[in-house]
Design an enzyme around this catalytic site. Structure first.
Site, short mmCIF file in Angstrom:
data_model
loop_
_atom_site.label_atom_id
_atom_site.label_comp_id
_atom_site.label_asym_id
_atom_site.label_seq_id
_atom_site.Cartn_x
_atom_site.Cartn_y
_atom_site.Cartn_z
CG HIS A 111 -2.27 0.66 0.84
ND1 HIS A 111 -3.35 0.64 1.67
CD2 HIS A 111 -2.66 1.39 -0.25
CE1 HIS A 111 -4.37 1.30 1.11
NE2 HIS A 111 -3.96 1.77 -0.06
CG ASP A 130 -5.90 0.11 5.02
OD1 ASP A 130 -4.99 0.64 4.34
OD2 ASP A 130 -5.71 -0.89 5.74
CG HIS A 154 -3.75 -1.40 9.00
ND1 HIS A 154 -3.96 -2.40 8.06
CD2 HIS A 154 -3.42 -2.04 10.15
CE1 HIS A 154 -3.76 -3.59 8.61
NE2 HIS A 154 -3.43 -3.40 9.89
CG ASP A 181 -2.12 2.31 5.41
OD1 ASP A 181 -2.09 1.63 6.45
OD2 ASP A 181 -2.39 1.82 4.30
CG HIS A 191 2.87 -1.50 4.69
ND1 HIS A 191 2.59 -2.84 4.59
CD2 HIS A 191 3.26 -1.29 5.97
CE1 HIS A 191 2.79 -3.41 5.78
NE2 HIS A 191 3.19 -2.49 6.63
CG ASP A 231 -4.83 -2.66 2.77
OD1 ASP A 231 -3.92 -2.10 3.41
OD2 ASP A 231 -4.92 -3.90 2.68
CG ASP A 251 -5.26 -4.68 5.52
OD1 ASP A 251 -4.03 -4.48 5.60
OD2 ASP A 251 -6.09 -3.75 5.64
CD GLU A 291 -0.28 -4.19 1.68
OE1 GLU A 291 0.18 -5.34 1.80
OE2 GLU A 291 0.39 -3.18 1.89
N1 LIG Z 1 0.27 0.82 11.65
C1 LIG Z 1 1.14 -0.32 11.29
C2 LIG Z 1 0.50 -1.21 10.23
C3 LIG Z 1 0.57 -0.66 8.83
C4 LIG Z 1 -0.33 -1.39 7.82
C5 LIG Z 1 -0.22 -1.08 6.49
B1 LIG Z 1 -1.27 -1.55 5.43
O1 LIG Z 1 -2.54 -0.90 5.71
O2 LIG Z 1 -0.83 -1.10 4.13
O3 LIG Z 1 -1.47 -2.96 5.45
C6 LIG Z 1 2.50 0.23 10.85
O4 LIG Z 1 2.63 1.45 10.72
O5 LIG Z 1 3.40 -0.58 10.64
MN LIG Z 2 -4.12 -2.42 5.86
MN LIG Z 3 -3.13 -0.12 3.74
MN LIG Z 4 2.14 -4.10 2.88
#
Ligand SMILES: N[C@@H](CC/C=C/[B-](O)(O)O)C(=O)O
Ligand SMILES: [Mn+2]
Ligand SMILES: [Mn+2]
Ligand SMILES: [Mn+2]
Length: 305
Positions: free
Chosen positions: A98, A121, A123, A125, A138, A225, A227, A270
């Site tokens: 992402h 998402d 999250h 991000d 990400h 995303d 997830d 993702e």
């Molecule tokens: N907040 C966490 C999780 C990040 C998640 C990223 B994704 O939404 O792209 O899966 C971090 O900063 O590592």
């Molecule tokens: Mn995510």
């Molecule tokens: Mn994401």
């Molecule tokens: Mn990722």
């Protein structure tokens, strides 16, 4: 002629290797034919590989991992997506990590300065270089797009084009303490899974659009995303979190945005085919392809121009 679009699968490294293979699986699952069958003309941009940058020549900057690779790929994606959008086509970017959204949304906003972003998402991000605990980029794209936190020279090409009142989240359920503070301090609107349960997905999408697109006259960049979906629906992804969107809730978001006729760019991110058993991988790839079809009107016939 029907609108045409462009597909690219830029590759970015992620600590959990394999997310770069997601796009190839979706293309090999027949996504291009599936979109063509919906009445679209598709220009497939091929698989982007950036082999010349590897771990040896890309040491962390601070704690940020793979910074040069991620920056290089995202800058190339920003150019590609911007060019396609300026040509009046609909860029679809299949991820991949992402972090790529730094590129896709930079591209969209360079072509459509008034565009709004729907970020689906688990999250937010939105960690900055100062707040990230993991150093995984990400978890940071939104902070770079808005221009939050201490600037990182490697990413100086990312211009702060995204206004805080032009992004809205749907599906949040795993937000770091620092991110909660950032969302609050910047008045960024977020519909977490709590609101999805409380109001239902139909009302949530309406409220989200009312916030960033009150007159339904702004182009929409949908950054999805996988997830955001419950792990039972999309198991093969890097950072799964229980209690996510159902298969139908995920598709409803894509269909409702398709119905506005305002979709200007789409990210499907993702899908990581290296993290689960064969059946789970196939299930995740299939749901990714289905979400793209829904965003392109699989239940609504696209208006041919
Ligand atoms: N907040 C966490 C999780 C990040 C998640 C990223 B994704 O939404 O792209 O899966 C971090 O900063 O590592
Ligand atoms: Mn995510
Ligand atoms: Mn994401
Ligand atoms: Mn990722």
């Amino acid at each position: 002629a029907a609108n045409s679009k462009f597909i690219s699968e830029p590759k970015t490294a992620a600590p959990r290797l394999g997310v770069d293979k997601g796009p190839i699986h979706m293309v090999e699952a027949g996504l291009i034919d599936q979109i063509t069958e919906l009445g679209w003309k598709v220009k497939f941009d091929g698989h982007h590989q950036f082999e010349d940058i590897n771990a040896e020549n890309d040491p962390p900057i601070g704690i940020l991992k793979n910074p040069r690779l991620v920056s290089r790929v995202c800058e190339a994606v920003a150019t590609s997506v911007g060019d396609v959008a300026r040509a009046g086509q609909l860029p679809i970017t299949l991820g991949g990590d992402h972090s790529l959204a730094m590129g896709t949304i930079s591209g969209t906003l360079s072509a459509h300065p008034e565009a709004c972003v729907i970020w689906v998402d688990a999250h937010a991000d939105i960690n900055t270089a100062d707040s990230t605990d993991s150093g995984n980029i990400h978890g940071m794209p939104v902070s770079f797009l808005i221009g939050l936190g201490t600037p990182v020279a490697e990413f100086s090409w990312v211009k702060p084009l995204l206004r805080t009142d032009r992004i809205v989240y749907i599906g949040l359920r795993d937000v770091d303490a620092a991110e909660k503070r950032i969302l609050r301090e910047n008045n960024i609107k977020a519909f977490s899974m709590h609101e999805v349960d409380k109001y239902g997905i139909g009302k949530v999408v309406e409220l989200a659009l009312d916030h960033v697109n009150p007159n339904r006259d702004r182009p929409i960049h949908l950054s999805f995303d996988v997830d955001a979906l419950d792990p039972s629906v999309a198991p093969s992804t890097g950072t799964p979190v229980r209690g996510g969107l159902t298969f139908r809730e995920g598709h409803y978001i894509c269909e409702a945005i398709s119905e506005t006729g305002l979709l200007a760019a789409l990210d499907l991110m993702e899908v990581n085919p290296s993290l689960a058993d064969e059946a789970s991988v196939l299930q995740t790839v299939a749901v990714g392809c289905s979400l793209v079809r829904s965003a392109l009107g699989q239940y609504i016939f696209p208006t041919m121009k």
